[in-house]
Design an enzyme around this catalytic site. Structure first.
Site, mmCIF file in Angstrom:
data_model
loop_
_atom_site.group_PDB
_atom_site.id
_atom_site.type_symbol
_atom_site.label_atom_id
_atom_site.label_comp_id
_atom_site.label_asym_id
_atom_site.label_seq_id
_atom_site.Cartn_x
_atom_site.Cartn_y
_atom_site.Cartn_z
ATOM 1 N N MET A 58 0.915 -1.580 -0.054
ATOM 2 C CA MET A 58 -0.135 -0.107 -0.397
ATOM 3 C C MET A 58 0.781 1.502 -0.040
ATOM 4 O O MET A 58 0.555 2.811 0.130
ATOM 5 C CB MET A 58 -1.165 -0.392 0.715
ATOM 6 C CG MET A 58 -0.239 -0.059 2.562
ATOM 7 S SD MET A 58 0.123 1.394 3.563
ATOM 8 C CE MET A 58 -1.573 2.333 3.303
ATOM 9 N N TYR A 59 2.127 1.666 0.178
ATOM 10 C CA TYR A 59 2.875 2.583 0.022
ATOM 11 C C TYR A 59 3.319 3.291 -1.596
ATOM 12 O O TYR A 59 3.173 2.501 -1.537
ATOM 13 C CB TYR A 59 4.300 1.938 1.043
ATOM 14 C CG TYR A 59 4.297 1.781 2.300
ATOM 15 C CD1 TYR A 59 3.296 2.149 3.082
ATOM 16 C CD2 TYR A 59 5.287 0.771 2.615
ATOM 17 C CE1 TYR A 59 3.481 1.758 4.414
ATOM 18 C CE2 TYR A 59 5.588 0.466 3.897
ATOM 19 C CZ TYR A 59 4.747 0.735 4.892
ATOM 20 O OH TYR A 59 5.295 0.164 6.125
ATOM 21 N N SER A 60 2.715 4.176 -1.179
ATOM 22 C CA SER A 60 2.685 5.140 -2.910
ATOM 23 C C SER A 60 1.981 4.314 -3.158
ATOM 24 O O SER A 60 1.878 4.273 -4.559
ATOM 25 C CB SER A 60 4.581 5.200 -3.447
ATOM 26 O OG SER A 60 4.937 6.037 -2.232
#
Length: 326
Positions: A58-60
């Site tokens: 889910m990061y970036s």
């Protein structure tokens, strides 16, 4: 750089883990560095001997995994020269099955992560949070199948209640499935609630502890002051910090500042050195958006605090409600 076993596994990792959430797409968070700005920092980490890298799908919105895979592929000659971790749970789309820890999502998510990372396996595949809507037996069996398919070498968990973690481990052992090797939890000098239940449980089970937010989102490095003054772009944009920490925590920050001044060290180095002195902790996950962030983390690995310094750092602690599980 020292290298230690990851919990009771035979896997060796660097004493500092570089958190890759900082690198990806600046449109996701204003403080995130694009690939060009990230490359020299990650290169310096590799040159300093860091071999452990943590990201999440889910990061970036997946871009962090893409950047992580590209940078590590360029900086290491061999895939086995570094330890790569990612996570699953948070929404990756608008559909009802694009999130959580169902068998459907876990098996789809690992393939998507491997594609973005440009590799055929991760070394550590972690559930990002507890999923109250999916039976833990379903999740643990799916993770076991991920390991046996060769797509992950080990599995880990992140912030949850100790009873939940114990239930997951029990389900795995009762059914002959792969148990969690690590716990990535919220733990630092101003949030020590994990010492009540989770850390003793991890010690008993031989689980490696790899804390997130080891500097309390920069609070322990001096990025904020009493009264709400913010000193960095991330501090100005980080509303989650206001949920996790309060004015009472500045008593501990003041002690970190005092010990750091006496040692001629950075506040971040002292706070990380305290965390590294905890017997359960394998490697804190450190974010670095500037070269000195990395320098301070590396210096912490060689900074041994005295018993008196540790007592001074700990004595102003104020108990907190449980935070960071959602």
């Amino acid at each position: 750089m020292d290298y230690v076993r990851l919990g009771s596994t035979g896997l060796k990792v660097s004493r500092i883990c570089l958190g890759m959430m900082t690198y990806g797409d600046p449109s996701w968070r204003t403080w995130v560095l694009d690939p060009g700005a990230a490359e020299p920092i990650v290169r310096s980490a590799v040159q300093a001997g860091i071999t452990f890298f943590d990201t999440a799908d889910m990061y970036s919105r997946g871009v962090s995994e893409e950047v992580t895979g590209r940078l590590l592929g360029d900086l290491f000659a061999d895939r086995d020269d570094y330890v790569l971790a990612t996570k699953v749970f948070n929404p990756m789309g608008d559909g009802p099955n694009d999130r959580g820890l169902s068998r459907k999502h876990v098996l789809s998510a690992i393939d998507a992560s491997l594609h973005r990372l440009g590799t055929d396996h991760v070394d550590l595949y972690q559930i990002h949070r507890w999923d109250p809507e999916t039976p833990i037996e379903e999740t643990m069996e799916a993770l076991h199948d991920v390991v046996h398919a060769g797509k992950a070498r080990y599995i880990g968990a992140s912030s949850m209640r100790a009873w939940q973690f114990a239930k997951a481990q029990h389900a795995a052992r009762e059914n002959g499935w792969t148990p969690f090797a690590t716990m990535q939890n919220h733990y630092n000098l101003v949030y020590r609630e994990e010492e009540r239940e989770m850390l003793p449980l991890c010690r008993d089970l031989g689980v490696g502890v790899i804390p997130w937010s080891p500097l309390a989102r920069g609070l322990l490095a001096g990025n904020r002051s009493r009264g709400g003054e913010r000193h960095t772009p991330r501090a100005n944009a980080d509303e989650f910090s206001d949920v996790l920490y309060s004015e009472d925590d500045f008593d501990v920050v003041d002690r970190v500042r005092e010990v750091a001044a006496g040692r001629g060290a950075a506040m971040a180095s002292v706070a990380l050195a305290w965390l590294l002195s905890r017997p359960e902790v394998t490697a804190p996950i450190v974010g670095a958006s500037k070269p000195h962030h990395l320098d301070d983390a590396i210096a912490a690995a060689d900074l041994v605090l005295s018993d008196d310094e540790i007592s001074r750092l700990e004595e102003s602690y104020q108990p907190h409600p449980v935070r960071g599980h959602t």
